[in-house]
Scaffold this motif. Structure first.
Motif, mmCIF file in Angstrom:
data_model
loop_
_atom_site.group_PDB
_atom_site.id
_atom_site.type_symbol
_atom_site.label_atom_id
_atom_site.label_comp_id
_atom_site.label_asym_id
_atom_site.label_seq_id
_atom_site.Cartn_x
_atom_site.Cartn_y
_atom_site.Cartn_z
ATOM 1 N N MET A 1 50.912 -2.242 57.223
ATOM 2 C CA MET A 1 50.931 -1.320 56.102
ATOM 3 C C MET A 1 49.615 -1.422 55.333
ATOM 4 S SD MET A 1 53.759 -1.124 53.185
ATOM 5 C CE MET A 1 53.530 -0.135 51.768
ATOM 6 N N GLU A 2 49.063 -0.305 54.993
ATOM 7 C CA GLU A 2 47.782 -0.245 54.291
ATOM 8 C C GLU A 2 47.922 -0.754 52.860
ATOM 9 O OE1 GLU A 2 44.287 3.041 53.591
ATOM 10 O OE2 GLU A 2 46.334 3.750 53.739
ATOM 11 N N SER B 1 53.762 7.964 64.277
ATOM 12 C CA SER B 1 53.603 7.348 62.964
ATOM 13 C C SER B 1 52.187 6.840 62.690
ATOM 14 C CB SER B 1 54.585 6.192 62.812
ATOM 15 O OG SER B 1 54.281 5.181 63.748
ATOM 16 N N VAL B 2 51.441 6.532 63.721
ATOM 17 C CA VAL B 2 50.103 5.973 63.529
ATOM 18 C C VAL B 2 49.116 7.121 63.309
ATOM 19 C CG1 VAL B 2 48.279 4.598 64.572
ATOM 20 C CG2 VAL B 2 50.654 4.001 64.970
ATOM 21 N N TRP C 1 43.752 2.669 62.591
ATOM 22 C CA TRP C 1 44.509 1.574 62.001
ATOM 23 C C TRP C 1 44.710 0.482 63.049
ATOM 24 C CZ3 TRP C 1 45.449 -0.202 57.465
ATOM 25 C CH2 TRP C 1 46.440 -1.170 57.284
ATOM 26 N N ASN C 2 44.304 -0.735 62.729
ATOM 27 C CA ASN C 2 44.473 -1.882 63.613
ATOM 28 C C ASN C 2 45.663 -2.694 63.116
ATOM 29 O OD1 ASN C 2 44.315 -4.284 65.021
ATOM 30 N ND2 ASN C 2 42.092 -4.360 64.960
ATOM 31 N N LYS C 3 46.750 -2.695 63.878
ATOM 32 C CA LYS C 3 47.974 -3.386 63.455
ATOM 33 C C LYS C 3 47.801 -4.892 63.422
ATOM 34 C CE LYS C 3 51.128 0.126 65.204
ATOM 35 N NZ LYS C 3 52.203 0.435 66.148
ATOM 36 N N ASN D 1 45.648 -5.596 60.420
ATOM 37 C CA ASN D 1 46.243 -4.917 59.278
ATOM 38 C C ASN D 1 45.165 -4.253 58.416
ATOM 39 O OD1 ASN D 1 48.522 -4.063 57.941
ATOM 40 N ND2 ASN D 1 48.522 -5.782 56.528
ATOM 41 N N TRP E 1 41.678 -0.986 58.626
ATOM 42 C CA TRP E 1 41.040 0.130 59.313
ATOM 43 C C TRP E 1 39.818 -0.337 60.077
ATOM 44 C CZ3 TRP E 1 43.552 4.550 59.629
ATOM 45 C CH2 TRP E 1 44.490 4.874 58.654
#
Length: 151
Positions: free
Chosen positions: A1-2, A29-30, A58-60, A63, A65
């Motif tokens: 989550m950002e 969702s991404v 977005w890099n999960k 967490n 960008w």
């Protein structure tokens, strides 16, 4: 989550520094954002496939960008960058403000993708080596000489 900090600075980049920004939803969702590269792209052109070669993904795992440019037309965009490195390459003062905000939230240093601000690094070096950097020594010497002159 950002995080709120990342969202604030991302929107700031989109508003003032990046051109032809377009949001694309992937996998339901991404999200990813494509735009004209601030380093090698032509500013002010109408958005098309030729100009929109940079992407913010977005890099999960981290967490955060990640910036990448497909054209790699300049040394600044030849490798992918973290959000902090992107901001710093566009505007150094804004990059330091971002790093300071991240430090206040506790998301800098070991285990994070953003280094501590320079004054924290100087304090940590003092704790390890019991010695101030030369710039801080000069400040203390100037202050002590001024106080002696006033007496």
């Amino acid at each position: 989550m950002e995080s709120v900090i990342d969202e604030y600075y991302r929107l700031l980049l989109f508003s003032f520094y990046l051109y032809n920004v377009k949001e694309i939803t992937c996998d339901g969702s991404v999200n990813k954002f494509i735009f004209t590269c601030p380093h090698c792209g032509v500013k002010g052109m109408l958005p098309n496939k030729k100009t929109q070669k940079a992407v913010l993904l977005w890099n999960k795992i981290q967490n955060s960008w990640i910036f990448s440019c497909a054209k790699k037309g300049s040394p600044e965009c030849s490798k992918s960058k973290t959000m902090y490195n992107l901001i710093r390459s566009i505007n150094t003062d804004l990059g330091e403000a971002y790093r300071g905000d991240r430090w206040h939230s506790g998301t800098t240093g070991s285990g994070h993708n953003c280094s501590h601000p320079e004054f924290i690094t100087a304090i940590n070096n003092f704790k390890k080596n019991n010695e101030f950097p030369a710039t801080i020594k000069n400040i203390f010497e100037d202050l002590s000489s001024e106080s002696k002159d006033n007496l």
